[in-house]
Design a protein around this motif. Structure first.
Motif, PDB file in Angstrom:
ATOM      1  N   MET A 276       0.950  -1.360   0.032  1.00  0.00           N
ATOM      2  CA  MET A 276      -0.146   0.259  -0.021  1.00  0.00           C
ATOM      3  C   MET A 276       1.030   1.179  -0.069  1.00  0.00           C
ATOM      4  N   HIS A 277       1.992   1.131   0.571  1.00  0.00           N
ATOM      5  CA  HIS A 277       2.889   2.218   0.522  1.00  0.00           C
ATOM      6  C   HIS A 277       2.113   3.576   1.116  1.00  0.00           C
ATOM      7  N   LEU A 278       1.569   3.908   2.258  1.00  0.00           N
ATOM      8  CA  LEU A 278       0.718   4.693   2.893  1.00  0.00           C
ATOM      9  C   LEU A 278       1.537   6.278   2.703  1.00  0.00           C
ATOM     10  N   SER A 279       3.036   6.165   2.968  1.00  0.00           N
ATOM     11  CA  SER A 279       3.437   7.544   2.992  1.00  0.00           C
ATOM     12  C   SER A 279       3.810   8.049   1.634  1.00  0.00           C
ATOM     13  N   SER A 280       3.516   7.436   0.584  1.00  0.00           N
ATOM     14  CA  SER A 280       3.476   8.028  -0.802  1.00  0.00           C
ATOM     15  C   SER A 280       2.290   9.038  -0.869  1.00  0.00           C
ATOM     16  N   LEU A 281       1.435   9.277  -0.328  1.00  0.00           N
ATOM     17  CA  LEU A 281       0.478  10.326  -0.742  1.00  0.00           C
ATOM     18  C   LEU A 281      -0.391  11.024   0.679  1.00  0.00           C
ATOM     19  N   ASP A 282      -0.941  11.904   0.687  1.00  0.00           N
ATOM     20  CA  ASP A 282      -1.546  12.391   1.824  1.00  0.00           C
ATOM     21  C   ASP A 282      -2.669  11.434   2.233  1.00  0.00           C
ATOM     22  N   ASN A 283      -2.364  10.454   3.383  1.00  0.00           N
ATOM     23  CA  ASN A 283      -3.397   9.575   3.763  1.00  0.00           C
ATOM     24  C   ASN A 283      -3.881   9.929   5.281  1.00  0.00           C
TER      25      ASN A 283
ATOM     26  N   LYS B 210     -10.823  11.936 -16.665  1.00  0.00           N
ATOM     27  CA  LYS B 210     -10.205  10.402 -16.399  1.00  0.00           C
ATOM     28  C   LYS B 210     -10.631  10.116 -15.026  1.00  0.00           C
ATOM     29  N   GLY B 211     -10.883   8.654 -14.777  1.00  0.00           N
ATOM     30  CA  GLY B 211     -11.252   8.355 -13.517  1.00  0.00           C
ATOM     31  C   GLY B 211      -9.887   7.563 -12.903  1.00  0.00           C
ATOM     32  N   TYR B 212      -9.715   7.785 -11.610  1.00  0.00           N
ATOM     33  CA  TYR B 212      -8.579   7.017 -10.875  1.00  0.00           C
ATOM     34  C   TYR B 212      -9.046   6.068  -9.622  1.00  0.00           C
ATOM     35  N   LEU B 213      -8.231   4.958  -9.280  1.00  0.00           N
ATOM     36  CA  LEU B 213      -8.494   4.269  -8.377  1.00  0.00           C
ATOM     37  C   LEU B 213      -7.361   4.390  -7.277  1.00  0.00           C
ATOM     38  N   TYR B 214      -7.634   4.516  -6.107  1.00  0.00           N
ATOM     39  CA  TYR B 214      -6.911   4.431  -5.110  1.00  0.00           C
ATOM     40  C   TYR B 214      -7.187   3.390  -4.113  1.00  0.00           C
TER      41      TYR B 214
ATOM     42  N   GLY C 173      -7.432   5.096 -14.556  1.00  0.00           N
ATOM     43  CA  GLY C 173      -6.257   4.426 -14.414  1.00  0.00           C
ATOM     44  C   GLY C 173      -6.157   4.367 -12.779  1.00  0.00           C
ATOM     45  N   LEU C 174      -4.653   3.627 -12.432  1.00  0.00           N
ATOM     46  CA  LEU C 174      -4.414   3.456 -11.151  1.00  0.00           C
ATOM     47  C   LEU C 174      -2.867   3.315 -11.226  1.00  0.00           C
ATOM     48  N   PHE C 175      -2.291   3.265  -9.900  1.00  0.00           N
ATOM     49  CA  PHE C 175      -1.032   3.280  -9.649  1.00  0.00           C
ATOM     50  C   PHE C 175      -0.784   1.865  -8.935  1.00  0.00           C
ATOM     51  N   VAL C 176       0.091   1.148  -9.208  1.00  0.00           N
ATOM     52  CA  VAL C 176       0.404  -0.272  -8.359  1.00  0.00           C
ATOM     53  C   VAL C 176       2.052  -0.252  -8.027  1.00  0.00           C
ATOM     54  N   VAL C 177       2.481  -0.242  -6.815  1.00  0.00           N
ATOM     55  CA  VAL C 177       3.574  -0.209  -6.496  1.00  0.00           C
ATOM     56  C   VAL C 177       4.577  -1.532  -7.174  1.00  0.00           C
ATOM     57  N   ALA C 178       5.695  -1.066  -7.841  1.00  0.00           N
ATOM     58  CA  ALA C 178       6.498  -1.916  -8.703  1.00  0.00           C
ATOM     59  C   ALA C 178       6.566  -3.099  -8.156  1.00  0.00           C
TER      60      ALA C 178
ATOM     61  N   ALA D 164       1.440  -9.266  -6.449  1.00  0.00           N
ATOM     62  CA  ALA D 164      -0.076  -9.732  -6.214  1.00  0.00           C
ATOM     63  C   ALA D 164      -0.985  -8.616  -6.931  1.00  0.00           C
ATOM     64  N   GLY D 165      -0.742  -7.426  -6.584  1.00  0.00           N
ATOM     65  CA  GLY D 165      -1.349  -6.311  -7.001  1.00  0.00           C
ATOM     66  C   GLY D 165      -1.389  -6.140  -8.515  1.00  0.00           C
TER      67      GLY D 165
END
Length: 133
Positions: free
Chosen positions: A19-26, A63-67, A101-106, A110-111
């Motif tokens: 999930m890498h929660l530190s990558s955005l303002d969560n 455009k839509g995004y998923l988080y 669109g969406l982002f998946v950590v490299a 599984a994601g």
């Protein structure tokens, strides 16, 4: 999803690898802004009073995004993520949004496999960059 779901949702996100929660303002305030801007696109699944799955949808109008698509380990395999994603997709289509669109950590294999199975394709023509403000 409402802001009242935040603590349970955040605990779920912390339990999901990749999930890498530190990558955005969560923070509470950050997620509250996403919910306020996209109230019908931010979803949770609840079982026995507990948040067991989340999917935050958003749009910039074209455009839509998923988080934060996440499912509790004991609830996986029941189609919860697929259902949440399909609901968001339908709502975006209703708004005439034609791309999601969406982002998946490299290193989140599984994601990546989940999203490919859902029909998403990796784009080789772009490289994502960001700037911390």
């Amino acid at each position: 999803m409402t802001t009242q779901d935040y603590q349970q949702a955040y605990a779920l996100w912390e339990s999901v690898p990749g999930m890498h929660l530190s990558s955005l303002d969560n923070s509470f305030a950050g997620i509250a802004r996403v919910i306020a801007a996209n109230p019908t696109l931010c979803l949770v699944a609840v079982a026995q009073g507990e948040v067991v799955a989340t999917a935050l949808g958003a749009t910039d109008g074209r455009k839509g995004y998923l988080y934060h698509v996440a499912v509790a380990k004991k609830q996986r395999g029941q189609g919860l993520a697929k259902t949440l994603v399909h609901t968001i997709t339908a709502r975006l289509k209703h708004r005439k949004i034609n791309k999601l669109g969406l982002f998946v950590v490299a290193d989140n294999q599984a994601g990546q496999e989940f999203w490919v199975h859902q029909g998403f394709k990796e784009r080789a023509d772009i490289k994502y960059l960001d700037l911390d403000l």
